[in-house]
Write a protein that holds these residues in place. Structure first.
Motif, PDB file in Angstrom:
ATOM      1  N   ILE A   1       6.795  -7.021  -0.379  1.00 51.20           N
ATOM      2  CA  ILE A   1       6.942  -5.678   0.188  1.00 51.20           C
ATOM      3  C   ILE A   1       5.589  -4.998   0.434  1.00 51.20           C
ATOM      4  O   ILE A   1       5.450  -4.187   1.345  1.00 51.20           O
ATOM      5  CB  ILE A   1       7.864  -4.818  -0.710  1.00 51.20           C
ATOM      6  N   LEU A   2       4.582  -5.330  -0.345  1.00 52.62           N
ATOM      7  CA  LEU A   2       3.277  -4.696  -0.143  1.00 52.62           C
ATOM      8  C   LEU A   2       2.535  -5.349   1.024  1.00 52.62           C
ATOM      9  O   LEU A   2       2.126  -4.694   1.957  1.00 52.62           O
ATOM     10  CB  LEU A   2       2.429  -4.770  -1.410  1.00 52.62           C
TER      11      LEU A   2
ATOM     12  N   LYS B   1      13.964  -2.605  -0.398  1.00 54.38           N
ATOM     13  CA  LYS B   1      13.814  -1.151  -0.216  1.00 54.38           C
ATOM     14  C   LYS B   1      12.547  -0.651  -0.899  1.00 54.38           C
ATOM     15  O   LYS B   1      12.399  -0.805  -2.123  1.00 54.38           O
ATOM     16  CB  LYS B   1      15.025  -0.441  -0.837  1.00 54.38           C
ATOM     17  N   PRO B   2      11.662  -0.012  -0.113  1.00 52.48           N
ATOM     18  CA  PRO B   2      10.397   0.474  -0.702  1.00 52.48           C
ATOM     19  C   PRO B   2      10.612   1.444  -1.857  1.00 52.48           C
ATOM     20  O   PRO B   2       9.802   1.529  -2.766  1.00 52.48           O
ATOM     21  CB  PRO B   2       9.706   1.173   0.465  1.00 52.48           C
TER      22      PRO B   2
ATOM     23  N   GLU C   1      -5.831  -8.241   0.525  1.00 50.37           N
ATOM     24  CA  GLU C   1      -4.764  -7.778   1.417  1.00 50.37           C
ATOM     25  C   GLU C   1      -5.128  -8.067   2.874  1.00 50.37           C
ATOM     26  O   GLU C   1      -4.309  -8.567   3.654  1.00 50.37           O
ATOM     27  CB  GLU C   1      -4.521  -6.274   1.208  1.00 50.37           C
TER      28      GLU C   1
ATOM     29  N   MET D   1       6.823   2.636  -7.086  1.00 54.87           N
ATOM     30  CA  MET D   1       6.519   1.456  -7.910  1.00 54.87           C
ATOM     31  C   MET D   1       6.051   1.856  -9.306  1.00 54.87           C
ATOM     32  O   MET D   1       5.829   3.043  -9.563  1.00 54.87           O
ATOM     33  CB  MET D   1       5.421   0.637  -7.218  1.00 54.87           C
TER      34      MET D   1
ATOM     35  N   ILE E   1       5.715   3.557  -1.151  1.00 55.23           N
ATOM     36  CA  ILE E   1       6.474   2.649  -2.010  1.00 55.23           C
ATOM     37  C   ILE E   1       6.552   3.216  -3.426  1.00 55.23           C
ATOM     38  O   ILE E   1       5.532   3.585  -4.015  1.00 55.23           O
ATOM     39  CB  ILE E   1       5.811   1.256  -2.014  1.00 55.23           C
TER      40      ILE E   1
ATOM     41  N   CYS F   1       0.785   2.944   0.480  1.00 57.19           N
ATOM     42  CA  CYS F   1       0.002   1.712   0.565  1.00 57.19           C
ATOM     43  C   CYS F   1       0.538   0.832   1.686  1.00 57.19           C
ATOM     44  O   CYS F   1       1.733   0.868   1.991  1.00 57.19           O
ATOM     45  CB  CYS F   1      -0.013   0.952  -0.759  1.00 57.19           C
TER      46      CYS F   1
ATOM     47  N   LYS G   1       2.951   2.165   4.110  1.00 58.42           N
ATOM     48  CA  LYS G   1       4.297   2.573   3.684  1.00 58.42           C
ATOM     49  C   LYS G   1       4.193   3.461   2.452  1.00 58.42           C
ATOM     50  O   LYS G   1       3.137   3.546   1.824  1.00 58.42           O
ATOM     51  CB  LYS G   1       5.133   1.339   3.292  1.00 58.42           C
TER      52      LYS G   1
ATOM     53  N   LYS H   1      11.157  -0.504  -5.502  1.00 59.17           N
ATOM     54  CA  LYS H   1      10.269  -1.559  -5.996  1.00 59.17           C
ATOM     55  C   LYS H   1      10.043  -1.459  -7.513  1.00 59.17           C
ATOM     56  O   LYS H   1       9.878  -2.465  -8.194  1.00 59.17           O
ATOM     57  CB  LYS H   1       8.930  -1.520  -5.255  1.00 59.17           C
TER      58      LYS H   1
END
Lengths: 506, 127
Positions: free
Chosen positions: B54-55, A202-203, B28, A260, A258, A253, A256, A206
């Motif tokens: 996830i990134l 799940k974003p 990336e 974090m 996220i 990023c 999405k 994180k």
């Protein structure tokens, strides 16, 4: 997917190291205060004490944190047990700092015990000499079915994968649920297990995983300080500054949004200190040539056992789960059970009493002749540095060729080509820095501000050393050294300077 | 089926056929591009393992391989490290010495991978 046998072996391990001691649940534990050489006085919660008191965690007292480094840095005898506690303490310090931030209290509500549980259990899958044995069992078929190409945990760290399957084992879950009822706690064990392997679906969650498996996670902070301190290499990271700058933010990023852990701009310097500390530890401690010698000697023990159907502490070493049952103590104790003339006894005692293999050749930028200004040949050899599944096989073939050309002057188990992998970089691509203002925040990748990883890569590249090791006998060393020069020239076109041999002090 | 080709040789092949002399040093973008190409050419790039993060998908093996190509076949331009430059002379030497023989019958596949890499590097950057 894990095969059935793997899961059965995990089940047996959990039964032996946890369920057999289930009676410890009958008496409710009290909170404990622990004095740590690095982090001072810290408290362990009652339900954590119950887990720590089981052999599952206690066995970590018998596994040295940095493998064979104690044979080079005598005080590096700290264990996975101390590190485990240290990661709990570091997690708590980071969480306490985050809780000071506006809005963080709600985000962390109900998560603190989960994060601490993940910290407590994150290394329970380690085998003897920590990463040294990991380098061996990562290649075994049952582990490759999990971390090999196209597999569920592709490119996972083997010890983390073992920890994950221990924690998600059915018997473990039953034990844990019982524990939760007794101590009136509610921890999502699945989420804690996912944190161990750095998985986050799940974003918006994180930031939770980041505490244990992120760019400035508690695991890294503890091992950097602990390994540096106990190996006698003082390292400095401004932790106060780092914690002060840490915060939870939603960052746009990779297309999405996220949530974090990020740092504000004043957290950049401590992040650079972390990276530099890691590089220093890799080059001067973890990859010290004597440490690498010991790692090769342990691989020799493993190879000898496989080739001759021998066992260590009753384990055949054919499966990764075999290594869960062995600790540093039982590895060395195996020698005591054997006749003094038994090759296995001699091989183990050679490590224990530091009768180590010696260098026959040094492979590095400074020892390679720069006749080829572009370093083409040297670059060509470096393909074997890469940590792919059959690296060890390729390097054994090279060692065998050297041994044969040298006229087989010793046992093949005593000749090793060691081309260690580079320390992992890439942290700067995972780390976001909050720029802009409080009302109008903006975020940049650390790597977009300063390509610190590329700089670190250059540093480690320059420091990198590969070696050929052989027995400590000058006649043998000369033969192996000359044969190595010949093999590397014929196979890769590499010309060595005389220093490649003279620095070995043959 | 296991491939006998070392994944670094495959990367060398891709860079040999890469239509430009430079590409952006953006981890990336590079990792995402190779991850996508690998899905279509698993027999050649399967050994470059990835973590589904996830990134963005990331590969420790790819990091090591790119590092191992330097300084002989690739280098990052100083002082910014923003751009990778391909060393054409050495790649040619590499191709003629051993790669050509290794990739008999696969040359077209390498060319298409190189073109795809170029498209992805540009496309991902502009997305």
């Amino acid at each position: 997917m894990p095969d059935e046998q793997f899961l059965k072996e995990i089940d047996k391990f959990v039964e032996e190291f946890l369920i057999t001691y289930k009676q410890n649940l009958n008496k409710k534990k009290d909170e404990k205060v622990v004095h740590d050489a690095l982090w001072g006085t810290n408290s362990i919660k009652p339900h954590e004490v119950a887990i720590i008191d089981t052999p599952l965690i206690q066995r970590l007292r018998q596994i040295k944190q940095t493998g064979f480094t104690f044979l080079v840095f005598p005080s590096a005898i700290h264990t996975r047990f101390e590190h485990t506690l240290g990661v709990i303490f570091q997690s708590q310090k980071l969480l306490s700092a985050l809780l000071q931030r506006e809005g963080s209290v709600d985000l962390l509500a109900g998560k603190i015990d989960q994060i601490r549980a993940a910290a407590l259990l994150h290394d329970c899958g380690h085998g003897p000499m920590s990463h040294t044995s990991e380098e061996i069992y990562k290649c075994l078929p049952d582990m490759q079915k999990l971390i090999g190409k196209g597999e569920e945990h592709e490119e996972g760290n083997p010890h983390e994968i073992l920890s994950y399957y221990i924690v998600t084992n059915k018997k473990f879950k039953e034990y844990f649920n019982e524990l939760m009822v007794i101590y009136e706690k509610s921890i999502d064990l699945e989420d804690a297990a996912s944190m161990i392997i750095g998985r986050c679906e799940k974003p918006e969650d994180k930031y939770i995983t980041d505490v244990l498996n992120g760019p400035f996670d508690a695991d890294k902070l503890d091992y950097l300080f602990r390994d540096g301190h106990f190996s006698g290499i003082p390292l400095k990271v401004d932790l106060d500054r780092l914690w002060y700058s840490a915060r939870i933010e939603t960052v746009p990023c990779s297309g999405k949004k996220i949530r974090m852990l990020v740092v504000s701009t004043n957290g950049i310097t401590p992040l650079e200190q972390i990276l530099f500390s890691k590089m220093v530890l890799f080059t001067s401690v973890y990859q010290h040539h004597k440490v690498r010698t010991c790692d090769c000697m342990m691989k020799a023990v493993y190879r000898y056992c496989i080739d001759n159907k021998r066992e260590i502490d009753g384990r055949t070493l054919e499966n990764s789960t075999d290594f869960l049952w062995i600790t540093d103590d039982t590895f060395f104790a195996e020698a005591q059970k054997l006749d003094k003339k038994d090759p296995l006894h001699i091989m183990i005692h050679n490590i224990l009493y530091r009768r180590l293999l010696k260098r026959a050749l040094i492979i590095s930028k400074p020892t390679v002749d720069k006749k080829d200004e572009e370093f083409f040949s040297y670059t060509n050899l470096k393909k074997f540095q890469t940590d792919i599944y059959n690296k060890d096989h390729e390097l054994r073939s090279l060692a065998t060729e050297i041994w044969e050309i040298a006229g087989k002057p010793c046992s093949l188990y005593d000749v090793w080509v060691d081309l260690p992998k580079l320390p992992p970089t890439g942290t700067a691509d995972d780390t976001y820095v909050r720029t802009g203002t409080q009302d109008n925040p903006d975020f940049e990748k650390l790597s977009d501000i300063f390509k610190v990883d590329d700089w670190a890569e250059d540093y480690t590249e320059h420091k990198w050393r590969g070696h050929v090791f052989c027995p400590n006998d000058n006649n043998i060393r000369k033969k192996i050294s000359n044969a190595s020069v010949e093999v590397f020239k014929n196979k890769f076109g590499i010309e060595f300077k005389s220093s490649a041999q003279t620095l070995c002090k043959i | 089926m296991e491939t006998a080709l070392h994944p670094r040789d495959v990367l060398e092949g891709i860079f040999y056929f890469y239509p430009d002399d430079t590409f952006e040093n953006n981890r990336e973008t590079i990792h995402t591009a190779i991850y996508k190409i690998r899905e279509k050419h698993f027999d050649l790039l399967g050994d470059i393992t990835f973590r589904k993060h996830i990134l963005f998908p990331r590969s420790r093996v790819l990091d090591e391989l790119l590092s191992s190509l330097q300084p002989g076949l690739l280098f990052k331009r100083n002082p910014t490290y923003d751009t990778y430059e391909i060393k054409r002379i050495n790649l040619k030497k590499s191709w003629e010495t051993y790669l050509k023989e290794e990739f008999i019958g696969k040359e077209d596949e390498l060319k298409s991978m190189a073109a795809e890499f170029k498209n992805l590097m540009t496309g991902i950057n502009n997305a």
